[in-house]
Design an enzyme around this catalytic site. Structure first.
Site, PDB file in Angstrom:
ATOM      1  N   ASN A  30      -5.006 -13.315  -1.327  1.00  0.00           N
ATOM      2  CA  ASN A  30      -4.062 -13.187  -0.216  1.00  0.00           C
ATOM      3  C   ASN A  30      -3.560 -11.761  -0.241  1.00  0.00           C
ATOM      4  OD1 ASN A  30      -4.411 -15.926   0.003  1.00  0.00           O
ATOM      5  ND2 ASN A  30      -2.280 -16.472  -0.367  1.00  0.00           N
ATOM      6  N   HIS A  68       0.141 -25.870  -2.075  1.00  0.00           N
ATOM      7  CA  HIS A  68       0.797 -24.735  -1.420  1.00  0.00           C
ATOM      8  C   HIS A  68       2.304 -25.007  -1.437  1.00  0.00           C
ATOM      9  CE1 HIS A  68      -0.090 -21.276   1.558  1.00  0.00           C
ATOM     10  NE2 HIS A  68       1.225 -21.260   1.357  1.00  0.00           N
ATOM     11  N   TYR A 119      -1.323  -8.866   1.697  1.00  0.00           N
ATOM     12  CA  TYR A 119      -0.400  -8.377   2.732  1.00  0.00           C
ATOM     13  C   TYR A 119      -0.085  -6.895   2.508  1.00  0.00           C
ATOM     14  CZ  TYR A 119       0.067 -13.199   4.199  1.00  0.00           C
ATOM     15  OH  TYR A 119      -0.218 -14.463   4.660  1.00  0.00           O
ATOM     16  N   ARG A 171      -8.740 -22.893   6.568  1.00  0.00           N
ATOM     17  CA  ARG A 171      -8.082 -23.162   5.285  1.00  0.00           C
ATOM     18  C   ARG A 171      -6.742 -23.856   5.548  1.00  0.00           C
ATOM     19  NH1 ARG A 171      -4.328 -19.464   1.874  1.00  0.00           N
ATOM     20  NH2 ARG A 171      -3.994 -20.882   0.134  1.00  0.00           N
ATOM     21  N   GLU A 229      -0.866 -18.711  -4.468  1.00  0.00           N
ATOM     22  CA  GLU A 229       0.117 -17.692  -4.872  1.00  0.00           C
ATOM     23  C   GLU A 229       1.079 -18.185  -5.946  1.00  0.00           C
ATOM     24  OE1 GLU A 229       2.052 -15.873  -1.535  1.00  0.00           O
ATOM     25  OE2 GLU A 229       0.212 -15.028  -0.783  1.00  0.00           O
ATOM     26  N   GLU A 246      -5.802 -15.129   2.866  1.00  0.00           N
ATOM     27  CA  GLU A 246      -4.690 -14.836   3.783  1.00  0.00           C
ATOM     28  C   GLU A 246      -4.618 -13.337   4.016  1.00  0.00           C
ATOM     29  OE1 GLU A 246      -0.718 -16.342   2.935  1.00  0.00           O
ATOM     30  OE2 GLU A 246      -1.574 -18.211   2.168  1.00  0.00           O
TER      31      GLU A 246
HETATM   32  C1  BG6 Z   1       2.184 -16.009   1.826  1.00  0.00           C
HETATM   33  C2  BG6 Z   1       2.207 -17.507   1.835  1.00  0.00           C
HETATM   34  O1  BG6 Z   1       2.917 -15.587   0.725  1.00  0.00           O
HETATM   35  O2  BG6 Z   1       2.790 -15.331   2.862  1.00  0.00           O
HETATM   36  C3  BG6 Z   1       2.353 -18.120   3.211  1.00  0.00           C
HETATM   37  O3  BG6 Z   1       1.095 -18.036   1.173  1.00  0.00           O
HETATM   38  C4  BG6 Z   1       3.404 -17.347   3.968  1.00  0.00           C
HETATM   39  O4  BG6 Z   1       2.650 -19.472   3.084  1.00  0.00           O
HETATM   40  C5  BG6 Z   1       2.904 -15.922   4.143  1.00  0.00           C
HETATM   41  O5  BG6 Z   1       3.746 -17.890   5.208  1.00  0.00           O
HETATM   42  C6  BG6 Z   1       3.826 -15.060   4.962  1.00  0.00           C
HETATM   43  O6  BG6 Z   1       5.106 -15.070   4.422  1.00  0.00           O
HETATM   44  P1  BG6 Z   1       6.370 -15.064   5.323  1.00  0.00           P
HETATM   45  O7  BG6 Z   1       7.514 -15.016   4.385  1.00  0.00           O
HETATM   46  O8  BG6 Z   1       6.286 -13.854   6.173  1.00  0.00           O
HETATM   47  O9  BG6 Z   1       6.302 -16.313   6.124  1.00  0.00           O
END
Ligand code: BG6
Length: 490
Positions: free
Chosen positions: A299, A124, A301, A80, A170, A390
Site C-alpha cells: 500500500n 482489515h 501513499y 480487492r 497494514e 492500495e
Molecule cells: C490505508 C487503509 O491506510 O489508507 C485504508 O488501508 C484507508 O483503509 C486509506 O482508507 C486512506 O486513509 P484515509 O485516512 O485517508 O481514509
C-alpha cells in the site's frame, strides 16, 4: 536509470481497485453479524469526523450487484475487498453465521461471473468485539488460534474460487494508531502493548499462512504492508544513518519478520534497552520462519524524510547509562524512562517535511517517484512478486449541476504513479497488479465521507445518506481506457 522505451505492462496484469468491509458494507448488524471493535469505537464521542460511522456506509451489503456491474462495465480485472470476521463468526469463534458467509460467496460468484479476479483480505482492522471483550483481542495469544480458525473456514470455503489472498492489511498502521496514538480501537497509548500485540499478530499471520499453504496449494497469499520509503534529509552522514534507522524502525521491523522471520537487530536492541521489546517465546521464531508469503502487497501513499534527532544523547550503551542521564538538564533527558520508552524512535531519527513535495488537502505528500523507489527497494531486499494493493488520492469532489464529477486532479495523481510503476517494471520489478484505492467512495476511518478516493461517487454526506446514488466520475472513464489498452493510454 535510462530506458529508451518503457516496457509494456505484462499480459494479464491485474488492473484493480480496492475497498475494506467496514468502509463500504454497512449492514452492521444485518443477518446475524456481530459487532466489531469499529462498531463500538466510532460511537465514542469525538473520535471520528462529525461522529461518522459505518453503520450504513455506502450500503454495499445491499447493493453489491450494482457495484460489481459498475466494475464490469469499467473492465476491471481485479477487485480487492476484505471480509468482516464478525459477519462470519459473530462471537469471534464458535458457530458460523452461514448468512454472513453466503454474502461473501455471492459477491465472489458475482465477480467471477464478470471475469473479475477476487483479491480477498482476511483482516482489515475489524476484529470481533467479542474477542476484544473476552481477552483483549490482539493482546492475547489465544487470538492466534481464533484467527487461524477464521482463516481456515475461508480457505476451505473459497479455495477453488479465490487465488489471491491478503492476510493482514497494514499491520504497521493499525497497531500504531490503535495501541500508541489512541486514534483507532482499542484506543490505547501504550508502546509496550503495541509491540506485544504486534508480535502476536506476526504469529497469527504466520500460522494462517501455514494453514493456507496446507489448504490452498495453488493460491498465493501475502500481507499488505503500508510502505513508505525513507529519504535522508541530506547527505550529512549522521542523517544518512538516521535514515537507515528510520527505514528499519518504520518498515523492516515488519517486513523482515514477514519474509525472513527475524526482527532487525538494531531496533530490537533499542527496544530491549527501553523495556518495550516484545516477549519472544520459545518456538516463536521457528513459527515465523516457517511461513513465507508468496507475494508482498504494497500500500503506497507516501514516504517520509528523516534526519538525526538533534537531542544530545548520553554516551554509554547500557541501561545504567540511560538511567543516569535522567539527572541531566536537557528537558527530554530529564523525563523518566517510561516516557523515553513511549518514543523509542527519538534515539534513532526524527521525521521532517520534504521541501520538494506538494501535499494533499490532508497533508499527505504527493510523491509518484516514491512508488518506483518503494518497488525497487522491496524487490532488492525481499525478492518476492508484489502487488500494489492500495494507492490513491483523498480529495474533496464536487458534484456539478449536470451531476458529473470532473476529478482531473485524481487522474493526474494516478497517472503519475502508474507511469512510475511502468518504469519500475522496466527496471525489472516483478509486479502482479495495481489496485487503486478505492473503487467507490467510502468511509475514511477518521475523516468521514468528505475525503473521497473512489472512481465512483457516492451521493451521501456525513449527516444524510440521501439515496446513495452511484455516479461514475471522470476518473472512472479514464481508468476504463487505461485498462482497455493495458496501460498504453495513460
Ligand atoms: C490505508 C487503509 O491506510 O489508507 C485504508 O488501508 C484507508 O483503509 C486509506 O482508507 C486512506 O486513509 P484515509 O485516512 O485517508 O481514509
Amino acid at each position: 536509470m535510462y530506458h529508451e522505451k518503457l516496457e509494456k505492462f505484462p499480459q494479464n496484469f491485474l488492473w484493480g481497485a480496492a475497498s475494506a468491509a467496514y468502509q463500504i458494507e454497512g449492514g452492521w448488524n444485518s443477518d446475524g453479524k456481530g459487532p466489531s471493535i469499529w462498531d463500538q469505537f466510532t460511537k465514542i464521542p469525538g473520535k471520528t469526523f462529525q461522529g461518522t460511522n459505518g453503520d450504513i456506509a455506502v450500503d454495499h451489503y445491499n447493493r453489491y450487484k450494482e457495484d460489481v456491474k459498475l466494475m464490469a462495465d469499467m473492465g476491471l480485472k481485479a477487485y480487492r475487498f476484505s471480509l468482516a470476521w464478525s459477519r462470519i463468526l459473530p462471537d469471534g469463534s464458535g458457530e458460523i453465521n452461514e448468512k454472513g458467509l453466503a454474502f461473501y460467496e455471492n459477491l465472489i460468484n458475482e465477480l467471477i461471473k464478470h471475469n473479475i479476479e477476487p483479491v480477498l483480505t482476511l483482516y482489515h482492522w475489524d476484529i470481533p468485539q467479542a474477542l476484544q471483550d473476552r481477552y483483549n483481542g490482539w493482546e492475547s495469544r489465544q487470538v492466534i488460534d481464533d484467527f487461524d480458525n477464521y482463516a481456515r473456514i475461508l480457505f476451505k470455503r473459497f479455495k477453488d474460487k479465490v487465488k489471491y489472498w491478503v492476510s493482514f492489511n497494514e499491520q504497521n498502521v493499525f497497531t500504531a494508531l490503535g495501541y500508541r496514538w489512541e486514534a483507532h480501537p482499542p484506543n490505547l497509548s501504550d508502546v509496550k502493548k503495541m509491540f506485544e500485540a504486534n508480535h502476536i499478530i506476526n504469529l497469527a499471520n504466520a500460522k494462517a499462512i501455514n494453514s493456507f499453504h496446507e489448504l490452498v496449494p495453488d493460491g498465493l497469499i501475502g500481507p499488505s504492508f503500508g510502505y513508505g520509503p525513507m529519504y535522508s534529509f541530506n547527505c550529512e552522514p549522521e542523517n544518512v544513518l538516521a535514515t537507515l534507522n528510520g527505514e528499519e524502525f518504520q518498515n523492516h521491523w515488519w517486513l523482515d519478520v514477514y519474509v525472513n522471520g527475524k526482527y532487525p537487530k538494531a531496533t530490537f536492541k533499542q527496544l530491549v534497552k527501553l523495556g518495550v521489546a516484545p516477549t519472544v517465546e520459545e518456538g516463536d521464531l521457528q513459527l515465523l520462519q516457517s511461513a513465507k508469503p508468496d507475494f508482498l502487497g504494497v500500500n503506497y501513499y507516501h514516504g517520509g524524510t528523516v534526519r538525526a534527532n538533534e537531542i544530545e544523547f548520553p554516551s554509554g550503551d547500557n541501561d545504567a547509562g540511560l538511567e543516569k542521564s535522567f539527572e541531566a538538564t536537557d528537558p527530554y533527558l530529564m523525563k523518566p524512562k517510561e516516557e523515553q520508552a513511549q518514543t523509542p524512535e527519538k534515539r534513532m531519527f526524527s521525521n521532517v517535511s520534504n521541501p520538494f513535495l506538494e501535499k494533499t488537502k490532508w497533508g499527505w505528500e504527493i510523491d509518484p517517484v516514491g512508488i518506483r523507489i518503494a518497488l525497487r527497494r522491496l524487490q532488492n531486499r525481499y525478492d518476492l512478486p508484489m502487488m500494489i494493493t492500495e494507492n490513491g488520492l483523498g480529495a474533496f469532489d464536487d458534484l456539478t449541476n449536470e451531476r458529473t464529477i470532473e476529478d482531473d486532479y485524481r487522474i493526474e495523481y494516478l497517472r503519475g504513479h502508474i507511469i512510475e510503476i511502468q518504469k519500475a517494471i522496466t527496471d525489472g520489478v516483478d509486479l502482479i497488479g495495481y489496485c487503486a484505492w478505492s473503487f467507490t467512495d467510502l468511509l475514511s476511518w477518521l475523516n468521514g465521507y468528505q475525503k473521497r478516493y473512489g472512481f465512483v461517487y457516492i451521493d451521501r454526506d456525513e449527516k444524510d445518506e440521501k439515496a446513495l446514488e452511484r455516479i461514475p466520475k471522470k476518473s472512472y472513464f479514464w481508468y476504463k481506457s487505461v485498462i482497455a489498452t493495458n496501460g498504453q493510454n495513460l
